[in-house]
Write a protein that holds these residues in place. Sequence first.
Motif, PDB file in Angstrom:
ATOM      1  N   LYS A  99      38.772 -35.092  59.648  1.00  6.87           N
ATOM      2  CA  LYS A  99      38.650 -34.625  58.270  1.00  6.87           C
ATOM      3  C   LYS A  99      39.927 -33.926  57.805  1.00  6.87           C
ATOM      4  CE  LYS A  99      35.426 -32.182  55.231  1.00  6.87           C
ATOM      5  NZ  LYS A  99      34.119 -31.455  55.161  1.00  6.87           N
ATOM      6  N   ILE A 100      40.510 -33.077  58.709  1.00  4.86           N
ATOM      7  CA  ILE A 100      41.732 -32.351  58.340  1.00  4.86           C
ATOM      8  C   ILE A 100      42.898 -33.325  58.206  1.00  4.86           C
ATOM      9  CG2 ILE A 100      43.393 -30.633  59.175  1.00  4.86           C
ATOM     10  CD1 ILE A 100      41.032 -29.177  60.474  1.00  4.86           C
ATOM     11  N   LYS A 120      35.353 -22.412  56.533  1.00  3.64           N
ATOM     12  CA  LYS A 120      36.427 -23.250  56.011  1.00  3.64           C
ATOM     13  C   LYS A 120      37.756 -22.836  56.641  1.00  3.64           C
ATOM     14  CE  LYS A 120      34.118 -23.798  51.527  1.00  3.64           C
ATOM     15  NZ  LYS A 120      34.228 -23.591  50.074  1.00  3.64           N
ATOM     16  N   VAL A 121      38.700 -23.804  56.696  1.00  8.31           N
ATOM     17  CA  VAL A 121      40.070 -23.519  57.091  1.00  8.31           C
ATOM     18  C   VAL A 121      40.959 -23.747  55.879  1.00  8.31           C
ATOM     19  CG1 VAL A 121      39.733 -24.083  59.513  1.00  8.31           C
ATOM     20  CG2 VAL A 121      40.396 -25.894  57.932  1.00  8.31           C
ATOM     21  N   THR A 122      41.976 -22.909  55.719  1.00 12.68           N
ATOM     22  CA  THR A 122      42.886 -22.992  54.563  1.00 12.68           C
ATOM     23  C   THR A 122      44.247 -23.436  55.056  1.00 12.68           C
ATOM     24  OG1 THR A 122      41.689 -21.208  53.458  1.00 12.68           O
ATOM     25  CG2 THR A 122      43.901 -21.725  52.652  1.00 12.68           C
ATOM     26  N   ILE A 123      44.750 -24.579  54.518  1.00 10.34           N
ATOM     27  CA  ILE A 123      46.050 -25.130  54.879  1.00 10.34           C
ATOM     28  C   ILE A 123      46.928 -25.125  53.643  1.00 10.34           C
ATOM     29  CG2 ILE A 123      47.275 -27.141  55.814  1.00 10.34           C
ATOM     30  CD1 ILE A 123      44.723 -27.906  57.239  1.00 10.34           C
ATOM     31  N   GLN A 124      48.135 -24.617  53.798  1.00  6.89           N
ATOM     32  CA  GLN A 124      49.065 -24.495  52.682  1.00  6.89           C
ATOM     33  C   GLN A 124      49.316 -25.857  52.039  1.00  6.89           C
ATOM     34  OE1 GLN A 124      52.809 -22.873  53.824  1.00  6.89           O
ATOM     35  NE2 GLN A 124      53.427 -22.328  51.732  1.00  6.89           N
ATOM     36  N   TYR A 125      49.256 -25.874  50.707  1.00  5.78           N
ATOM     37  CA  TYR A 125      49.472 -27.057  49.856  1.00  5.78           C
ATOM     38  C   TYR A 125      48.333 -28.073  49.952  1.00  5.78           C
ATOM     39  CZ  TYR A 125      54.236 -25.232  50.158  1.00  5.78           C
ATOM     40  OH  TYR A 125      55.317 -24.420  50.158  1.00  5.78           O
ATOM     41  N   VAL A 126      47.409 -27.877  50.957  1.00  9.58           N
ATOM     42  CA  VAL A 126      46.288 -28.825  51.098  1.00  9.58           C
ATOM     43  C   VAL A 126      45.018 -28.241  50.513  1.00  9.58           C
ATOM     44  CG1 VAL A 126      44.877 -30.108  52.760  1.00  9.58           C
ATOM     45  CG2 VAL A 126      47.341 -29.873  53.130  1.00  9.58           C
ATOM     46  N   ILE A 169      45.283 -33.736  54.862  1.00 11.82           N
ATOM     47  CA  ILE A 169      46.745 -33.584  54.887  1.00 11.82           C
ATOM     48  C   ILE A 169      47.427 -34.853  54.406  1.00 11.82           C
ATOM     49  CG2 ILE A 169      48.723 -33.263  56.433  1.00 11.82           C
ATOM     50  CD1 ILE A 169      47.018 -31.397  58.100  1.00 11.82           C
ATOM     51  N   ALA A 170      46.854 -36.008  54.749  1.00  7.80           N
ATOM     52  CA  ALA A 170      47.463 -37.279  54.338  1.00  7.80           C
ATOM     53  C   ALA A 170      47.478 -37.436  52.828  1.00  7.80           C
ATOM     54  CB  ALA A 170      46.719 -38.441  54.995  1.00  7.80           C
ATOM     55  N   ARG A 171      46.528 -36.817  52.141  1.00 10.40           N
ATOM     56  CA  ARG A 171      46.503 -36.913  50.683  1.00 10.40           C
ATOM     57  C   ARG A 171      47.637 -36.119  50.050  1.00 10.40           C
ATOM     58  NH1 ARG A 171      40.853 -36.687  51.670  1.00 10.40           N
ATOM     59  NH2 ARG A 171      40.831 -34.419  51.325  1.00 10.40           N
ATOM     60  N   VAL A 172      48.190 -35.124  50.797  1.00 11.43           N
ATOM     61  CA  VAL A 172      49.267 -34.293  50.258  1.00 11.43           C
ATOM     62  C   VAL A 172      50.634 -34.752  50.776  1.00 11.43           C
ATOM     63  CG1 VAL A 172      50.177 -31.942  50.134  1.00 11.43           C
ATOM     64  CG2 VAL A 172      47.703 -32.337  50.010  1.00 11.43           C
TER      65      VAL A 172
END
Length: 807
Positions: free
Chosen positions: A201-202, A179-185, A206-209
């Motif tokens: 997918k990424i 997995k990759v961890t993206i801040q606020y996502v 991100i678009a949801r946030v």
Amino acid sequence: MKKIVVILVLLLALFKPNTAVAQDLLKSTDLSTLKVDYLSDTDIAKIKSQLQTNNVTIDQAEPMALAKGMSATEFAKLKIRLGGTTMVKSTTVKTENIEDDQPELTRKQEKIVNKKVKDTLNSLVFGSELFDNPTLNFEPASKLATPVNYILGPGDELQVSVYGVQEYNASVPVSLEGKVTIQYVGQIPVSGMTIEAATQKIKGAIARVYSTVRSGQSQVGISLSRIRTIKITIIGSKQPGNYSVSSLSSVYNALFLGGGPSKNGSYRNIELLRNNKVFKKIDIYNFLVNGNQSDNIGLKDNDVIRIPAYIQRVTVEGQVKRPGIFEMKSGETFKDLINFASGFNEFAYTASVNVLQKTSKDFKVKDIKASEYGIYKPLAGDVYRVSKILNRFENRIKIEGAVFRPDTYSFYEGMRISDLVNQADGLKEDAYTNRATIVRLKSNLTTEVVNVNLAAALAGDEASDVALSKEDVVTVYSILDFKEDYKITIDGEIKKPGVYDYHDKLTLNDLLIQAGGLTGSASKRVEIARMTKSETIDDANPNKVELYNLEITADTNEQTKNFTLSPFDVVNIRRMAVYEKPQMVKISGAVNYTGKYVLVQKQEKIYDIIQRAGGLTSVADLNGVKIKRPIQAKQIEDLENVNLNLGKKDSIQNKLEKKLKEDLKFATIPVDWNKIVKNPNSNTNVTLFAGDEIEVATYNESVKITGNVLLTSEIPYDKGKGFGYYLNSVGGTDAKGWRKKAYIIYPNGKAGVSKSFLFIRSYPKVLPGSQIVVPEKPETRKMSTGEWVSIGTVLTSLALLIVTAFK
């Protein structure tokens, strides 16, 4: 409580403009409220990322920031923090396994090092050189775009950037859980997905946030910033083992790291095992012969490359472009083998090839015809020898000599000598047509000569027009070949004496002009010697040649009758009886007019020259007149020709010759001027030669003492004192001084030596300006005690012998 809320609101109000400005330093219109001290390390990292994204340096951003109201003090603080801050989420995370010398935009991966060992054992095996060359390593390029079908896995690292209205930039690794961890996502699983699918997918997550991403006001960029390392195993290579390679590595790259197939390894049946199954069979010959890299597929974690032993190898030797050892597959023919060897070279005999085969018991030899190349299937251990074509021609014929185009031509049946002459553009003007020769090669490889009447053959006489055969060599002679090479010689008072070519009707005037004309000393007399020719011997005539005495006009280089010359004549131009250029001598020293003087008379005396020079001056030393005469080369040559019988190893004569050549350039002739004045006919009035130099010394009232004396000095001349007085005046001789051999050199160059009579030694008279020289004693070896004992023994024996004889 209300006060605390108000303070928090004020702080947030102050912080937000700084943060907003930090997120968009280049796009902001007002930077007057920016306080660098309030910016966090994350804000500084965002500013640095923004500058990198826009390809702007901090120095280039300075005028823009100052124009937007930012103070120079605040910008200086910002510049310091940008230069010294370490970005937590930046793309440049350096570890010991990452190449430090790559540019920032270059994808990072672990450095793979493999030392290559030159394969001398398999140097003849086709393909072995592929794995010895360190510049051909098939290493994947880190600067190329990421393949869209690249499969992500733990260890990879993605660079995620949001740019536009909202901005975000971070390097996110793929965790062990994939997995990759993206801040606020949040966490997004990407392991096992292609880079293209993971990007979509990424972006969706991100678009949801980020609302601006959904609306299109901001864009998302995703790239692979770090490549993971995978483990593979290579079996059957020169350097088998486990290898850590880049996840972008291919089969050929792994084979290069392993050193290629081992001594008995196959180059054509290499297996790539994935998940315990044969995933792909690799044939390196596809790349070596055709440049086809379809077998060079990418590797995955835990792949195994197995190199089995070869099944069939053959050897090709001789006239092919790439001789060596080749591996053959089932069903391949000799034509395929020649293709692997890059074909025959230009000297190969291609009609058949000899092959040495191995049976179960012994060897056998077989010839493969050209028609069988496409169907003959090589056997294991075959050795093919491609021989060279024969050094002979099937249709060669040659003509040489007096034709316009002597050369080698192609022969055809029915060809005759007239055809060959016409093909060579005909005969030259000097051709000898009565006879031509043909050197013919017979069937037993011996040669014979066939004579041809060339004039008749070219006139159409069929019998004379000989039919030719291949390898015939036709020679057409020239009449110049039968003409003797005549010469003529001229010598004497001519500018370019020597031997010249004789031509018909050559005259004396022609030869004189050819030899550059007469010199100024030439007389009108010319002597010509001519060889005599006769079929019989005339004993009554003692002359060997005939002599002709002629007269010419020296001013015009012409002879009135213009005498016609004959071969081998010898012409001598005589010198004038009287023709001498003015010769000079030089006079220097205490005379009234020094300089150079021409010798007027044939026997010019020294007295005459001094008188012409105005005589001696008042300060002249009458005992100091001498002549310096240059040593002539002939004098040295005469000395070299004299045998002094000193032995081959004696160096006395060699030293004397060397001294004359290198050290002494003049011979000194002392002159007794007082005697000449009293009697000019005295023998001391020397006749002068060209180049002589007369020196008249100035009167010197001192005597110089040199050599092995205690003090080298000049002592004032005292008329009543003798030789010993001057030696004592300088302290006498030193320990090495040889007093009895002391001598004196007078001002005119004459030397005086000491003499002895009845143990009484007399020394020469000392004159003003003289020089006394004390030489060094020669070294003598003292007899040793043993030598004295030997002498005593001999004397004792002689005494006993005498006593015995008188008894």
